[in-house]
Design an enzyme around this catalytic site. Structure first.
Site, PDB file in Angstrom:
ATOM      1  CG  ASN A  86      -0.332  -0.108   2.513  1.00 55.59           C
ATOM      2  OD1 ASN A  86       0.780  -0.626   2.642  1.00 55.59           O
ATOM      3  ND2 ASN A  86      -1.004   0.385   3.535  1.00 55.59           N
ATOM      4  CD  GLU A 110       2.747  -0.017  10.405  1.00 50.79           C
ATOM      5  OE1 GLU A 110       1.571  -0.377  10.682  1.00 50.79           O
ATOM      6  OE2 GLU A 110       3.089   0.352   9.279  1.00 50.79           O
ATOM      7  CD  GLU A 158       8.925   1.204  10.581  1.00 47.85           C
ATOM      8  OE1 GLU A 158       9.431   0.121  10.226  1.00 47.85           O
ATOM      9  OE2 GLU A 158       7.997   1.756   9.955  1.00 47.85           O
ATOM     10  CB  CYS A 199      -1.538   0.370   8.612  1.00 49.62           C
ATOM     11  SG  CYS A 199      -0.188   1.540   8.473  1.00 49.62           S
TER      12      CYS A 199
END
Length: 513
Positions: free
Chosen positions: A183, A284, A491, A318
């Site tokens: 994505n 993640e 991150e 997400c």
């Protein structure tokens, strides 16, 4: 269509999309500078082939746009070995030398932003405007970590003994396996790789099988930037070879670290594989973001935030809002204004068309999942105020549901599509109870003009990212990561580089007081 023909010619696609505006029924051309349209794996500074290839298709048309080398376990092992060998020279580069190379890579991404964006649009389906935004976002991580590379500081700690000095030194962990989703096919790579290379690690990237072209274009630019052979490796593979490649990247003893972005279910599998060799891991994983609108909110701003948070990339992010909770006092007004905004702003079509705001979902399975959630909600009493239909291929109408309850499937699992279910609530406590009733916690959003409420709700939401009167959060300066089963580690920000570092304690004894 051979790989050679794709590299040397424009790819003209014509496809009629029933249910979409007639203006969308035209030729679509993937016209990218030849060096950036790579179809081979990249290992140890060389472009490599394997015994077979796999197709990459435009999700908007279903037409093949390239055939890419289908790497297997053997190629993955070669990449790990190359990264391991390169690590011992790369970690000796000074922080400034690594910084300058990352900056060159950033500059090349900006120089070629149009071609890189076209690759995203044709393999991922994003509207071109969003693809250009992703390239700017992706490049920003190379810029950020080129700067952070020079700020990896250790500590000198006061010793309890007069004849000792205590030093804490940060060192790179080693070879890192980078496994990324479709994505954000550029940004999810640079957010991880920028930190890894800045820290002194080397990497092997396994891009998603749907979107390998973006990863290979980044490899071409890394080579042009002067990143040494073996430091950045890419092993594209098909769905059929995904397990064998993943096993190498997660179990090989030469790999010290894995970083994965994707579903919670897949993340758990990778963690189990990495456990035997006790690898450092960053995950993640999935989200199920609540979007809460309180009675005190500025409704127009809340509608704008909802539109951006829900419909970016057709709902395939997400951190995309998944559950919309609106307080009783403004429920009807919010729904009315949101429906009007959907009518005015959302346009389906091929991502290369400048009028398009909503591209396709990544594949038909994704569209089927959205249809199933809509059907489940309607069967339990939800009303469809906008959309609700699946169109040709993997296109879905942006859909607005009201009279939604927490018993419905769309409020229990991540959608990853353009479905916006609205739940009515009465009190702040009720909203928080619904919002936190999930085993994942990546992002959460709420709109309020009550300062005390802002603090209470921001602190009470069980998520890693909170948007207060803001629907778009991501930036390299801030952390990105979740709580609960949404992952491990962070991150971005100054903390992102720490995920690729170990702290070594050095004690100098026998010193004369």
């Amino acid at each position: 269509m051979s790989a050679i023909s794709v590299l040397r010619t424009r790819c003209f696609l014509r496809h009629v999309l029933p249910g979409l505006p007639a203006a969308m029924h035209r030729n679509y051309s993937l016209d990218v500078t030849a060096p950036l349209l790579r179809t081979q794996g990249y290992v140890d500074g060389r472009w490599v082939t394997a015994a077979s290839v796999f197709p990459v298709v435009d999700p908007a048309t279903g037409q093949e746009i390239a055939r890419v080398t289908d790497c297997g376990a053997a190629e993955a092992k070669q990449a790990v070995d190359a990264a391991y060998k390169a690590f011992y020279s790369w970690k000796q580069y000074t922080a400034k030398e690594r910084s300058l190379l990352l900056r060159k890579w950033f500059d090349l991404m900006i120089l070629h932003k149009d071609d890189l964006a076209k690759l995203i649009t044709f393999e991922c389906g994003k509207p071109m405007r969003e693809s250009l935004g992703e390239i700017a976002y992706a490049a920003s991580f190379l810029e950020w970590f080129s700067e952070e590379a020079r700020r990896v500081y250790g500590d000198i700690v006061p010793s309890p003994a007069r004849d000792r000095k205590i030093l804490l030194l940060k060192q790179p962990v080693g070879v890192s396996s980078i496994i990324t989703p479709w994505n954000f096919p550029s940004a999810m790579i640079t957010r991880k790789v920028g930190a890894a290379l800045g820290a002194g690690c080397t990497v092997v990237v396994k891009p998603a099988e749907d979107t390998p072209l973006s990863a290979l274009a980044l490899a071409e630019l890394a080579e042009q930037a002067g990143i040494p052979a073996g430091v950045f490796n890419v092993v594209p593979c098909s769905r059929e070879k995904m397990q064998s490649v993943g096993e190498v990247l997660c179990t090989d003893p030469l790999v010290s670290k894995i970083s994965f972005t994707g579903s919670t279910a897949t993340g758990k599998i990778l963690l189990k594989m990495a456990a035997d060799t006790v690898k450092k891991a960053s995950m993640e994983l999935g989200g199920h973001a609540p979007f809460i609108v309180f009675d005190s909110a500025d409704v127009d701003k809340a509608v704008g935030g909802a539109m951006g948070s829900k419909f970016r990339n057709s709902g395939q992010t997400c951190v995309c809002s998944n559950r919309f909770l609106v307080q009783t006092g403004i429920y009807d007004l919010f729904v009315e204004k949101l429906g009007r905004a959907m009518d005015a702003e959302l346009r389906l079509g091929h991502g290369s068309d400048p009028n398009t705001t909503q591209g396709p979902l990544i594949n038909t399975r994704a569209a089927e999942k959205v249809v199933h959630q809509i059907s489940d909600a309607v069967s339990q009493g939800a009303k469809v105020l906008r959309g609700g239909k699946r169109l040709d291929g993997s296109f879905m109408e942006p859909t607005l549901l009201t009279d939604v309850s927490t018993d419905m499937l769309c409020t229990k699992e991540e959608t990853f599509g353009p479905l916006l279910p609205v739940i009515r609530f009465n009190t702040e406590e009720e909203a928080l109870s619904i919002a936190n009733a999930s085993n994942v916690g990546l992002a959460g959003y709420f709109y309020s003009q009550d300062p005390a409420q802002m603090w209470r709700v921001a602190e009470a939401l069980e998520v890693g990212l909170v948007g207060v009167n803001e629907g778009l959060l991501s930036t390299p300066e801030a952390t990105f990561g979740g709580v609960k089963q949404s992952g491990l580690g962070r991150e971005g920000a100054k903390y992102g580089i720490d995920e690729y570092l170990e702290v070594k304690y050095m004690c100098f004894g026998g010193l004369t007081p």
